[in-house]
Design a protein around this motif. Structure first.
Motif, PDB file in Angstrom:
ATOM      1  N   ALA A   1      31.576  48.405  42.680  1.00 24.15           N
ATOM      2  CA  ALA A   1      30.159  48.241  42.311  1.00 24.15           C
ATOM      3  C   ALA A   1      29.956  47.067  41.361  1.00 24.15           C
ATOM      4  O   ALA A   1      29.103  47.116  40.479  1.00 24.15           O
ATOM      5  CB  ALA A   1      29.646  49.542  41.686  1.00 24.15           C
TER       6      ALA A   1
ATOM      7  N   ALA B   1      29.870  41.271  43.387  1.00 19.16           N
ATOM      8  CA  ALA B   1      29.913  41.020  44.834  1.00 19.16           C
ATOM      9  C   ALA B   1      29.306  42.206  45.585  1.00 19.16           C
ATOM     10  O   ALA B   1      28.540  42.030  46.542  1.00 19.16           O
ATOM     11  CB  ALA B   1      31.347  40.764  45.282  1.00 19.16           C
TER      12      ALA B   1
ATOM     13  N   THR C   1      33.100  54.098  38.340  1.00 21.00           N
ATOM     14  CA  THR C   1      32.123  54.211  37.244  1.00 21.00           C
ATOM     15  C   THR C   1      30.712  54.310  37.855  1.00 21.00           C
ATOM     16  O   THR C   1      29.976  53.323  37.892  1.00 21.00           O
ATOM     17  CB  THR C   1      32.216  52.962  36.318  1.00 21.00           C
TER      18      THR C   1
ATOM     19  N   LYS D   1      27.458  52.561  36.780  1.00 22.06           N
ATOM     20  CA  LYS D   1      27.240  51.126  36.999  1.00 22.06           C
ATOM     21  C   LYS D   1      26.491  50.847  38.306  1.00 22.06           C
ATOM     22  O   LYS D   1      25.974  49.757  38.507  1.00 22.06           O
ATOM     23  CB  LYS D   1      28.585  50.395  37.029  1.00 22.06           C
TER      24      LYS D   1
ATOM     25  N   LEU E   1      36.508  41.738  50.998  1.00 25.41           N
ATOM     26  CA  LEU E   1      35.895  40.475  50.549  1.00 25.41           C
ATOM     27  C   LEU E   1      36.949  39.475  50.084  1.00 25.41           C
ATOM     28  O   LEU E   1      36.666  38.292  49.922  1.00 25.41           O
ATOM     29  CB  LEU E   1      34.897  40.719  49.410  1.00 25.41           C
TER      30      LEU E   1
ATOM     31  N   GLY F   1      37.632  38.050  53.677  1.00 21.74           N
ATOM     32  CA  GLY F   1      36.476  37.448  52.999  1.00 21.74           C
ATOM     33  C   GLY F   1      36.278  35.972  53.287  1.00 21.74           C
ATOM     34  O   GLY F   1      35.364  35.348  52.720  1.00 21.74           O
TER      35      GLY F   1
HETATM   36  P1  NAP Z   1      33.610  42.430  39.523  1.00 22.43           P
HETATM   37  O1  NAP Z   1      32.186  42.122  39.239  1.00 22.43           O
HETATM   38  O2  NAP Z   1      34.618  42.324  38.432  1.00 22.43           O
HETATM   39  O3  NAP Z   1      33.648  43.919  40.133  1.00 22.43           O
HETATM   40  C1  NAP Z   1      34.860  44.533  40.478  1.00 22.43           C
HETATM   41  C2  NAP Z   1      34.596  45.951  40.937  1.00 22.43           C
HETATM   42  O4  NAP Z   1      35.880  46.498  41.295  1.00 22.43           O
HETATM   43  C3  NAP Z   1      34.024  46.874  39.858  1.00 22.43           C
HETATM   44  O5  NAP Z   1      33.172  47.802  40.473  1.00 22.43           O
HETATM   45  C4  NAP Z   1      35.268  47.580  39.315  1.00 22.43           C
HETATM   46  O6  NAP Z   1      35.027  48.859  38.790  1.00 22.43           O
HETATM   47  C5  NAP Z   1      36.068  47.728  40.595  1.00 22.43           C
HETATM   48  N1  NAP Z   1      37.487  47.947  40.330  1.00 22.43           N
HETATM   49  C6  NAP Z   1      38.334  47.099  39.722  1.00 22.43           C
HETATM   50  N2  NAP Z   1      39.562  47.674  39.660  1.00 22.43           N
HETATM   51  C7  NAP Z   1      39.453  48.901  40.246  1.00 22.43           C
HETATM   52  C8  NAP Z   1      40.373  49.973  40.479  1.00 22.43           C
HETATM   53  N3  NAP Z   1      41.648  49.882  40.092  1.00 22.43           N
HETATM   54  N4  NAP Z   1      39.919  51.074  41.123  1.00 22.43           N
HETATM   55  C9  NAP Z   1      38.622  51.163  41.502  1.00 22.43           C
HETATM   56  N5  NAP Z   1      37.702  50.178  41.303  1.00 22.43           N
HETATM   57  C10 NAP Z   1      38.126  49.064  40.676  1.00 22.43           C
HETATM   58  O7  NAP Z   1      34.167  41.505  40.685  1.00 22.43           O
HETATM   59  P2  NAP Z   1      33.315  40.843  41.884  1.00 22.43           P
HETATM   60  O8  NAP Z   1      32.813  39.527  41.468  1.00 22.43           O
HETATM   61  O9  NAP Z   1      32.367  41.880  42.374  1.00 22.43           O
HETATM   62  O10 NAP Z   1      34.467  40.553  42.975  1.00 22.43           O
HETATM   63  C11 NAP Z   1      35.100  41.617  43.674  1.00 22.43           C
HETATM   64  C12 NAP Z   1      36.023  41.029  44.748  1.00 22.43           C
HETATM   65  O11 NAP Z   1      35.247  40.351  45.734  1.00 22.43           O
HETATM   66  C13 NAP Z   1      37.035  40.012  44.224  1.00 22.43           C
HETATM   67  O12 NAP Z   1      38.254  40.233  44.867  1.00 22.43           O
HETATM   68  C14 NAP Z   1      36.464  38.684  44.647  1.00 22.43           C
HETATM   69  O13 NAP Z   1      37.462  37.709  44.886  1.00 22.43           O
HETATM   70  C15 NAP Z   1      35.792  39.063  45.948  1.00 22.43           C
HETATM   71  N6  NAP Z   1      34.682  38.141  46.295  1.00 22.43           N
HETATM   72  C16 NAP Z   1      34.764  37.454  47.468  1.00 22.43           C
HETATM   73  C17 NAP Z   1      33.744  36.613  47.829  1.00 22.43           C
HETATM   74  C18 NAP Z   1      33.824  35.861  49.127  1.00 22.43           C
HETATM   75  O14 NAP Z   1      33.091  34.872  49.296  1.00 22.43           O
HETATM   76  N7  NAP Z   1      34.644  36.287  50.059  1.00 22.43           N
HETATM   77  C19 NAP Z   1      32.612  36.466  46.997  1.00 22.43           C
HETATM   78  C20 NAP Z   1      32.561  37.189  45.805  1.00 22.43           C
HETATM   79  C21 NAP Z   1      33.613  38.030  45.458  1.00 22.43           C
HETATM   80  P3  NAP Z   1      34.605  49.113  37.247  1.00 22.43           P
HETATM   81  O15 NAP Z   1      33.204  48.585  37.156  1.00 22.43           O
HETATM   82  O16 NAP Z   1      34.737  50.551  37.083  1.00 22.43           O
HETATM   83  O17 NAP Z   1      35.569  48.287  36.425  1.00 22.43           O
END
Ligand code: NAP
Length: 288
Positions: free
Chosen positions: A132, A135, A157, A160, A224, A247
């Motif tokens: 959540a 992205a 969480t 969130k 992603l 992704g």
């Molecule tokens: P972010 O804002 O940091 O969000 C990460 C999410 O993952 C949060 O909901 C977090 O939960 C959850 N999380 C992290 N560790 C976890 C675990 N061990 N168990 C369960 N949930 C967990 O990151 P984001 O910017 O959304 O990016 C997420 C992913 O998408 C990354 O890998 C990024 O590289 C990828 N992405 C790809 C593209 C693309 O163009 N392909 C674009 C954007 C992002 P909490 O809130 O509880 O910490």
């Protein structure tokens, strides 16, 4: 062919910024189009985008992309916001025209385009989004706007994700440690990982992939993540017969949509995709 970008510059801003793939992606497209414009990277320290922005006219910039941690900070600084940027409350593309800043966000639309490339139509589907964060927010809100069926955000969480639930009547949230998570998986028609679990350089990984056994076999599994191109999640899903998607398509489509905004013209997405993949895939494969 002359364009609005001839002789101008473009860039991506962020902190950190050294590892951004945007210069490689955008330059591949500019070169393919024969547009004489240089795309660079600019380190803008966290919390300083508001003081950096007024100096951009001196940089000959036609616009810029924004990555962590500036996407949210840019929102109140824009003269205009696209519907998507307003909906996600985040900006990843800024067009500078006549001294005005126009904020866009191409992430959600890029993801939806990448689904269609793989023959996946989200319309009416029961979709499970794992995570959540930022992205997930753009993916969920765009899918909801595209008439997906019920979207369930599964995360550790739930508080969130409450804002996403408030934003759309077909979005709900479920905790990943609840029995409801298993029930959700059993009804899933499209699974999307929006966490960094399994990403190169990230130490954490899914503790188990048994949850994939609950997913109906016809449900595609999307990640992603594009580094690595095939995460353990996609490998395990593939073994179980699921259609899989990484992704990379989202990454490239959001960039194509951004360049369309910078140049103010439609682009041939298939041509741009091929030009970028030729340069990008060897880099991603080599970094493994
Ligand atoms: P972010 O804002 O940091 O969000 C990460 C999410 O993952 C949060 O909901 C977090 O939960 C959850 N999380 C992290 N560790 C976890 C675990 N061990 N168990 C369960 N949930 C967990 O990151 P984001 O910017 O959304 O990016 C997420 C992913 O998408 C990354 O890998 C990024 O590289 C990828 N992405 C790809 C593209 C693309 O163009 N392909 C674009 C954007 C992002 P909490 O809130 O509880 O910490």
């Amino acid at each position: 062919m002359s364009s609005l970008l001839d002789g101008k510059k473009l860039a991506v801003i962020g902190d950190p910024i050294e590892h951004s793939l945007s210069p490689l992606i955008q330059q591949a497209m500019l070169d393919e189009l024969g547009i004489p414009c240089i795309y660079g990277r600019i380190h803008v320290p966290a919390g300083t985008v508001g003081t950096w922005l007024p100096g951009t006219p001196d940089l000959n910039l036609a616009g810029f992309n924004a990555t962590m941690p500036h996407k949210t900070d840019l929102v109140p600084l824009m003269d205009t916001l696209s519907d998507d940027a307003r909906m996600y409350r985040a900006v990843n593309t800024v067009v500078i025209r006549d001294g005005l800043f126009h904020g866009h966000n191409t992430d959600g639309a890029g993801f939806v385009r990448s689904l269609h490339d793989e023959g996946i139509d989200p319309k009416g589907k029961r979709i499970t989004v794992y995570g959540a964060g930022g992205a997930a927010r753009s993916v969920v809100l765009k899918l909801a706007a595209e008439d997906a069926g019920r979207i369930t955000v599964c995360c550790r969480t739930p508080a969130k994700a409450e804002e996403l639930v408030q934003a759309s009547s077909n979005v709900r949230v479920v905790a990943i440690d609840s029995s409801e998570f298993e029930r959700t998986l059993a009804e899933t028609e499209l699974f999307i990982n929006c966490t960094p679990l399994g990403m190169q350089g990230v130490p954490s990984q899914f503790s188990s992939f048994d949850f994939l056994d609950i997913l109906p076999p016809f449900s595609p599994v999307c990640d992603l993540i594009y580094r690595p191109l095939k995460t353990k999640l996609l490998e395990e899903a593939g073994k179980r017969g699921h259609q899989t998607m990484n992704g990379l398509g989202m990454l490239i489509h959001q960039a194509i949509l951004a360049l369309e905004q910078f140049a103010s013209m439609p682009l041939d997405a298939a041509l741009m995709m091929a030009a970028v993949q030729k340069k990008l895939v060897p880099v991603l494969e080599k970094s493994l």
